[in-house]
Design an enzyme around this catalytic site. Structure first.
Site, PDB file in Angstrom:
ATOM      1  N   GLY A   1      29.840  31.441  54.685  1.00 17.48           N
ATOM      2  CA  GLY A   1      28.432  31.474  55.374  1.00 17.48           C
ATOM      3  C   GLY A   1      27.560  32.518  54.495  1.00 17.48           C
TER       4      GLY A   1
ATOM      5  N   GLY B   1      29.080  35.767  54.381  1.00 19.48           N
ATOM      6  CA  GLY B   1      30.616  36.045  53.684  1.00 19.48           C
ATOM      7  C   GLY B   1      31.271  34.870  54.427  1.00 19.48           C
TER       8      GLY B   1
ATOM      9  N   ASP C   1      17.756  32.772  60.746  1.00 22.11           N
ATOM     10  CA  ASP C   1      18.638  32.306  60.058  1.00 22.11           C
ATOM     11  C   ASP C   1      19.056  30.813  60.769  1.00 22.11           C
ATOM     12  OD1 ASP C   1      19.534  31.291  57.587  1.00 22.11           O
ATOM     13  OD2 ASP C   1      21.342  32.462  57.627  1.00 22.11           O
TER      14      ASP C   1
END
Ligand SMILES: *[C@@H]1O[C@H](CO)[C@@H](O)[C@H](O)[C@H]1NC(C)=O
Ligand SMILES: *[C@@H]1O[C@H](CO)[C@@H](O)[C@H](O)[C@H]1NC(C)=O
Ligand SMILES: *[C@@H]1O[C@H](CO)[C@@H](O)[C@H](O)[C@H]1NC(C)=O
Ligand SMILES: *[C@@H]1O[C@H](CO)[C@@H](O)[C@H](O)[C@H]1NC(C)=O
Ligand SMILES: *[C@@H]1O[C@H](CO)[C@@H](O)[C@H](O)[C@H]1NC(C)=O
Ligand SMILES: *[C@@H]1O[C@H](CO)[C@@H](O)[C@H](O)[C@H]1NC(C)=O
Length: 809
Positions: A498, A501, A614
């Site tokens: 992602g 991480g 996000d």
């Protein structure tokens, strides 16, 4: 007599190596059998301290049935282990050999094998078999002094538990060790009864007949456990490695626990003075311990005699037969106002298989049970290596009893109807009234007392028990547990990469599946602030948000542990030519509305008012029923509200979902999330990605394309052909309209999430002409921006680096 015995004992110890064979005639001088050596059925091996003997015996006594076994040297009649209990050697002499390959083998006169040790570790360099003073017969390398045995008789119990021997399972041997009773007192072959550790569900000691439970000891690690447990008993719960019980006798006298053919586990100690076994206690299924005595939803009480009752809110099914159990007084379940009643100091119900769910963390235990109509009750345990754990029961509540010794039981919170709770509120009122009268007399003193009593009652009724008791250490999980859960972060457990991480799938010792996100950055400020943020974020609970279960800080790494979502993420379905057909129109609508609800909760209804920053298809996870759950919310917050701009001067977001004001200025608001949501809506209805959208006739991105079609009154062409015939035109137009309204260039033109949701839920929404979207061309180059963004000048882009994260989690 005792001293005599001990003196003998000591002198023997010194003589053993050299002279033992002289003293003991047929016994082999040592406790060890080397490769190639054997003993015949007149010889024995004696342990170094003269405690146990290994050899042959017949059973019944004068008979031609021969067994290899271990018995106490001092008490030869008491056999503690038998190799070939179900396969005696008949009418023949017998020999035990240690083969060169490191296996013990038992043969008859003509060499047929009747038993072998099946040592799983094939290559032992120089194998020896040794009978230890613990009564354990072990196979090991002669040079290895360690307790890392290639094979040991303790792993294959007979009906006897010796001091230091473990029952239960470990990953090294893969065995779940149990005592198996004799068939009957005069037949030592395997009976049906077993005594061992339940490893399927909550750990506890249990006696079973076949796979039917006869009686249970009650789960370990509850409140009462610490008070009740024996200091000498070892209860190990290290669930990826071992779940075992053992007992270390404090005395040097022989100690044993035998599962007898009647189902009693009899613990006894040898008295050298009396030369007799002294019974210590018996673990048995009589009275309230009888598993079947009170039936489903029953509650066993025992003063002198066992007496069956029902759990609160239940009544006896039949007056004649307690075993029929109890039924709800108020049959309708899952209605408003239901709650829990606490039953204190009980043995928690049967917990095998799918009767329980076990989850790490207790802060939402009550709520979780309440929200699941099939959940009957909950309770908490403090599992070693795991921490406070929420246990919820389903299907049946079996074998609940009040414990014999007060304080050694646990609290069970049983779901009851609103009417049941009201009756206890009634009691509370009486208490207050009485209190008020008293208050006239001794006001100050008494009122203090009343408040305390009310609080206590409140807790007894199981109302709001755990909500405010969250501590950060409850969320912090040990790295060892996460490593075990994810197979040491093995590649095969990796399920995604992602923005922040990699993500790994794991399984906690409790069986709960988790997703572990390894955050690459560890630049967060103080650990305490970080923990506080995690704590806050973990308290955000909404059905359209992925639940944060915990975290772990280990060296430079920070790990976040989430519930695991079996259906991956929205992008996995939406942007795949085959899989997109799985999503029909109804699902798409549900997904859009679910995301809107989750986002509204974050923006408005949660205590924290979180901007996601996000939001994208890859961050919308899908549960088993394809319901959307927003993930990664609050990560920015955990790392310090403004750190990403001011300290690292990075804007984190994803190309294609970033609003212009965010991408250019690094300036985000709730409206930036609304923009990303609009992009998502258009992507969902069209099954196309905004980023990388291609159309042969123009250079526009998906937003531009949608806007163009809208203006040409051809907006329905945007809808994915797969669902074309499933929807109503007006409805489809509404969704496109909402999407376009959300992506308008100026933040102030975009609706807030509450308006978005009411539009989504309205059947009669009037279409509204949207203004031009922000970013509507495919390519975005910083210098091209200005014409699009009429509302702002170019002030800031020079000191902000835009980090474009790729899609994917
Ligand atoms: C058992 O072995 C011993 C020692 O080798 C020997 O003296 C004895 O005769 C053997 N007994 C039988 C029955 O084979
Ligand atoms: C053992 O010997 C007895 C008597 O000699 C005989 O009846 C029996 O069948 C034998 N058993 C086996 C398994 O050889
Ligand atoms: C040894 O066991 C085998 C298999 O049970 C049997 O066939 C054989 O007769 C036995 N030998 C003797 C001497 O009893
Ligand atoms: C154990 O349970 C399984 C399924 O629940 C059943 O098929 C099996 O017969 C049972 N075994 C015994 C020995 O009762
Ligand atoms: C769990 O068991 C493993 C393997 O035996 C061991 O390495 C680890 O230290 C144990 N963890 C704890 C907390 O005891
Ligand atoms: C009571 O019910 C159980 C099962 O529900 C049954 O096995 C038992 O025989 C019954 N006892 C009597 C006395 O009816």
């Amino acid at each position: 007599m005792a001293t005599n015995f001990r003196r003998n004992h000591l002198s023997l110890l010194c003589l053993i190596p050299l002279f033992l064979s002289l003293f003991f005639g047929q016994s082999i001088a040592v406790d060890i059998l080397k490769a190639g050596q054997s003993i015949n059925d007149t010889q024995v091996i004696v342990s170094a301290g003269n405690k146990f003997e290994l050899g042959f015996f017949t059973d019944p006594k004068p008979s031609n049935f021969k067994y290899l076994g271990i018995w106490y040297k001092e008490i030869p009649d008491v056999v503690v282990w038998v190799a070939n209990r179900d396969n005696p050697i008949v009418n023949s002499s017998a020999t035990l050999k240690l083969n060169g390959d490191g296996n013990l083998i038992l043969v008859n006169q003509t060499g047929s094998a009747f038993w072998t040790s099946n040592n799983p570790i094939v290559s032992v360099q120089d194998p020896v078999a040794q009978l230890l003073d613990s009564g354990n017969l072990v196979l090991r390398d002669s040079n290895s002094g360690s307790e890392d045995y290639a094979w040991q008789s303790f792993d294959y119990p007979f009906d006897t538990l010796l001091s230091g021997m473990k029952l239960g399972w470990d990953s090294k041997s893969g065995l779940n060790r149990k005592l198996i009773s004799r068939k009957n007192p005069s037949d030592l072959s395997s009976g049906e009864l077993s005594y061992g550790v339940n490893i399927d569900g909550l750990p506890e000691l249990v006696v079973r007949k076949g796979n039917k439970t006869i009686f249970r000891g009650g789960p370990w690690f509850g409140d009462g456990f610490a008070r009740a447990r024996s200091e000498r008993a070892n209860f190990i719960y290290n669930a990826s490695f071992e779940i075992t019980y053992s007992y270390d006798s404090p005395n040097s006298e022989p100690w044993r626990a035998v599962l007898d053919p009647g189902g009693f586990v009899i613990h006894s100690e040898w008295s050298g003075v009396d030369r007799a076994w002294k019974k210590l206690y018996t673990f048995e299924g009589s009275g309230c311990n009888d598993y079947e005595l009170c039936g489903n939803f029953g509650l066993c009480n025992s003063v002198l005699l066992a007496n069956c009752d029902c759990l609160d809110g239940f009544e006896q099914k039949s007056a004649q037969n307690f075993s029929d159990g109890c039924v709800r007084k108020d049959e309708k379940t899952c209605r408003a106002g239901e709650g829990f009643k606490k039953i204190s100091d009980v043995k928690l119900p049967e917990s095998t298989g799918n009767l329980v769910k076990i989850k790490v963390g207790i802060q939402n235990c009550e709520k979780e049970c309440l929200n699941d109509c099939s959940c009957l009750a909950y309770g908490t345990l403090d599992l070693p290596n795991v921490g406070p754990t929420c246990v919820t029961w389903f299907d049946r509540l079996l074998d609940v009893r009040r414990v014999r010794d007060p304080g050694t039981g646990d609290g069970l919170f049983v779901r009851v109807a609103a009417s049941e709770l009201e009756s206890s509120t009634g009691k509370r009122t009486v208490l207050v009234v009485v209190g008020t009268i008293s208050a006239m007399i001794f006001f100050a003193l008494i009122s203090c007392f009343i408040i305390r009593s009310i609080r206590r009652r409140g807790r007894d009724n199981g109302v709001a028990i755990t909500e405010d008791l969250v501590h950060d250490n409850e969320l912090e999980m040990p790295i060892a547990m996460i490593e075990a859960a994810t197979n040491n972060f093995s590649i095969s457990n990796k399920i995604g990469e992602g923005g922040f991480g990699p993500v790994y799938k794991g399984t906690l010792p409790t069986g709960q599946e988790i997703a572990v996100k390894k955050l690459a950055e560890s630049s967060h400020q103080g650990q305490q602030e970080f923990k506080n943020e995690v704590l806050f974020v973990s308290q955000l609970q909404h059905r359209n948000l992925v639940k944060l279960l915990g975290f772990c800080i280990h060296r430079e790494e920070t790990l976040l542990i989430y519930e695991y979502m079996p259906n991956k993420s929205l992008d996995y379905f939406l942007f795949d030519d085959q899989r997109r057909s799985v999503l029909n129109w109804t699902m798409k609508k549900d997904i859009i509305i679910g995301i809107a609800r989750g986002l509204l909760y974050l923006h408005r209804d949660s205590r924290l008012r979180i901007i996601h920053r996000d939001l994208k298809a890859a961050n919308i996870l899908l549960d088993g029923e394809m319901k959307p759950k927003i993930s990664d919310f609050g990560i920015a917050r955990m790392f310090g509200e403004d750190q990403m701009e001011t300290k690292t001067q990075r804007v984190v977001g994803t190309y294609g979902y970033m609003s212009p004001e965010y991408a250019i200025d690094g300036c985000f608001s709730f409206k930036s999330d609304v923009y990303s949501f609009g992009v998502l809506v258009l992507e969902i209805v069209s099954s196309k990605k905004n980023k990388g959208f291609f159309h042969s006739e123009h250079q526009l991105n998906l937003l531009g394309h949608a806007w163009k079609l809208w203006n040409e009154e051809k907006a329905l062409e945007l809808i994915d052909g797969e669902v074309g015939d499933q929807m109503q035109e007006h409805e489809a137009l509404k969704y496109i309209n909402i999407g376009l309204l959300c992506v308008q260039g100026r933040p102030k033109d975009r609706p807030i999430m509450s308006s978005v949701l009411s539009m989504l839920e309205s059947d009669t929404m009037e279409l509204i002409h949207p203004k031009q979207p922000g970013f509507y061309e495919d390519r975005f180059v910083l210098s091209d921006f200005d014409p699009l963004l009429d509302h702002k000048s170019t002030s800031t882009s020079n000191n902000v680096t835009i980090t474009l994260l790729d899609d994917g989690r």
